[in-house]
Design a protein around this motif. Structure first.
Motif, PDB file in Angstrom:
ATOM      1  N   PHE A  95      25.543  18.967  44.189  1.00 30.74           N
ATOM      2  CA  PHE A  95      26.581  18.185  43.516  1.00 30.74           C
ATOM      3  C   PHE A  95      26.904  18.870  42.202  1.00 30.74           C
ATOM      4  O   PHE A  95      26.007  19.373  41.519  1.00 30.74           O
ATOM      5  CB  PHE A  95      26.090  16.756  43.250  1.00 30.74           C
ATOM      6  CG  PHE A  95      25.925  15.955  44.495  1.00 30.74           C
ATOM      7  CD1 PHE A  95      26.970  15.176  44.978  1.00 30.74           C
ATOM      8  CD2 PHE A  95      24.726  15.971  45.198  1.00 30.74           C
ATOM      9  CE1 PHE A  95      26.829  14.436  46.140  1.00 30.74           C
ATOM     10  CE2 PHE A  95      24.570  15.234  46.362  1.00 30.74           C
ATOM     11  CZ  PHE A  95      25.626  14.466  46.830  1.00 30.74           C
ATOM     12  N   VAL A  96      28.170  18.873  41.837  1.00 30.59           N
ATOM     13  CA  VAL A  96      28.599  19.499  40.586  1.00 30.59           C
ATOM     14  C   VAL A  96      29.168  18.435  39.660  1.00 30.59           C
ATOM     15  O   VAL A  96      29.832  17.498  40.112  1.00 30.59           O
ATOM     16  CB  VAL A  96      29.629  20.631  40.835  1.00 30.59           C
ATOM     17  CG1 VAL A  96      30.886  20.109  41.500  1.00 30.59           C
ATOM     18  CG2 VAL A  96      29.974  21.365  39.544  1.00 30.59           C
ATOM     19  N   GLU A  97      28.859  18.573  38.381  1.00 29.38           N
ATOM     20  CA  GLU A  97      29.442  17.690  37.359  1.00 29.38           C
ATOM     21  C   GLU A  97      29.704  18.513  36.109  1.00 29.38           C
ATOM     22  O   GLU A  97      28.975  19.463  35.805  1.00 29.38           O
ATOM     23  CB  GLU A  97      28.528  16.501  37.057  1.00 29.38           C
ATOM     24  CG  GLU A  97      27.146  16.863  36.592  1.00 29.38           C
ATOM     25  CD  GLU A  97      26.219  15.661  36.506  1.00 29.38           C
ATOM     26  OE1 GLU A  97      25.914  15.248  35.368  1.00 29.38           O
ATOM     27  OE2 GLU A  97      25.808  15.155  37.549  1.00 29.38           O
ATOM     28  N   GLN A  98      30.756  18.167  35.421  1.00 28.60           N
ATOM     29  CA  GLN A  98      31.064  18.839  34.161  1.00 28.60           C
ATOM     30  C   GLN A  98      30.088  18.342  33.097  1.00 28.60           C
ATOM     31  O   GLN A  98      29.644  17.196  33.143  1.00 28.60           O
ATOM     32  CB  GLN A  98      32.509  18.574  33.747  1.00 28.60           C
ATOM     33  CG  GLN A  98      33.522  19.135  34.720  1.00 28.60           C
ATOM     34  CD  GLN A  98      33.314  20.609  34.991  1.00 28.60           C
ATOM     35  OE1 GLN A  98      33.185  21.412  34.066  1.00 28.60           O
ATOM     36  NE2 GLN A  98      33.257  20.983  36.256  1.00 28.60           N
ATOM     37  N   MET A  99      29.761  19.192  32.144  1.00 27.64           N
ATOM     38  CA  MET A  99      28.775  18.815  31.131  1.00 27.64           C
ATOM     39  C   MET A  99      29.209  17.616  30.295  1.00 27.64           C
ATOM     40  O   MET A  99      28.382  16.830  29.878  1.00 27.64           O
ATOM     41  CB  MET A  99      28.464  20.000  30.218  1.00 27.64           C
ATOM     42  CG  MET A  99      27.574  21.016  30.866  1.00 27.64           C
ATOM     43  SD  MET A  99      26.863  22.104  29.652  1.00 27.64           S
ATOM     44  CE  MET A  99      26.131  23.324  30.725  1.00 27.64           C
ATOM     45  N   TYR A 100      30.503  17.485  30.057  1.00 24.36           N
ATOM     46  CA  TYR A 100      30.969  16.438  29.146  1.00 24.36           C
ATOM     47  C   TYR A 100      31.835  15.400  29.851  1.00 24.36           C
ATOM     48  O   TYR A 100      32.705  14.786  29.255  1.00 24.36           O
ATOM     49  CB  TYR A 100      31.696  17.085  27.969  1.00 24.36           C
ATOM     50  CG  TYR A 100      30.851  18.173  27.352  1.00 24.36           C
ATOM     51  CD1 TYR A 100      29.665  17.860  26.692  1.00 24.36           C
ATOM     52  CD2 TYR A 100      31.188  19.510  27.503  1.00 24.36           C
ATOM     53  CE1 TYR A 100      28.850  18.859  26.180  1.00 24.36           C
ATOM     54  CE2 TYR A 100      30.376  20.508  26.981  1.00 24.36           C
ATOM     55  CZ  TYR A 100      29.218  20.172  26.324  1.00 24.36           C
ATOM     56  OH  TYR A 100      28.400  21.156  25.819  1.00 24.36           O
ATOM     57  N   ASP A 101      31.584  15.211  31.136  1.00 31.82           N
ATOM     58  CA  ASP A 101      32.342  14.268  31.948  1.00 31.82           C
ATOM     59  C   ASP A 101      31.387  13.688  32.988  1.00 31.82           C
ATOM     60  O   ASP A 101      30.535  14.394  33.503  1.00 31.82           O
ATOM     61  CB  ASP A 101      33.491  15.015  32.641  1.00 31.82           C
ATOM     62  CG  ASP A 101      34.414  14.122  33.417  1.00 31.82           C
ATOM     63  OD1 ASP A 101      34.197  12.892  33.462  1.00 31.82           O
ATOM     64  OD2 ASP A 101      35.377  14.661  34.004  1.00 31.82           O
TER      65      ASP A 101
END
Length: 129
Positions: A95-101
């Motif tokens: 799973f991928v997530e943005q650092m600030y989102d």
């Protein structure tokens, strides 16, 4: 402990930050790097399940559905899908997530097969009989 409890207990989750030294000229995670991370998580998952020596014998399918950009966080989750006599099928999702989102999405999914071996590299049962 039941087989279902043992499978649940073996589930493995690892987080990584994606840095520029692991990305290609498109500034996204190298596919080979993702596959190596997935194989490692699958190995840890299988080892936690059976506590025996394991070797990878195949990666059955790996689907890359979303690019993983530098500067993101990934979570790799390994789960036991099937227990054979000497082998295990283990699925790994990234799973991928943005650092600030807080938005998160499935980027890669794959399945790996491992075989338990003895000191002479001969297949052995994954579960004590």
């Amino acid at each position: 402990m039941t087989l279902e409890e043992k499978i649940k207990q073996a589930e493995t989750s690892i987080f990584k930050a994606v840095f520029p030294n692991t990305t290609n000229h498109y500034d996204t995670l190298y596919g080979g790097t993702a596959m190596a991370l997935m194989d490692e998580v699958a190995f840890i998952t299988g080892t936690r399940f059976c506590r025996k020596r394991l070797v990878t014998v195949s990666s059955d399918r790996i689907d890359f559905t979303k690019p993983i950009p530098a500067g993101s966080i990934v979570e790799l989750i390994g789960k036991i899908d099937h227990v054979g006599r000497t082998s295990l099928k283990i699925s790994v999702e990234i799973f991928v997530e943005q650092m600030y989102d807080e938005h998160r999405e499935l980027a890669i999914r794959g399945t790996f097969t491992f075989v338990a071996i003895d000191q002479n590299k001969n297949p052995i049962p994954v579960l004590d009989e």
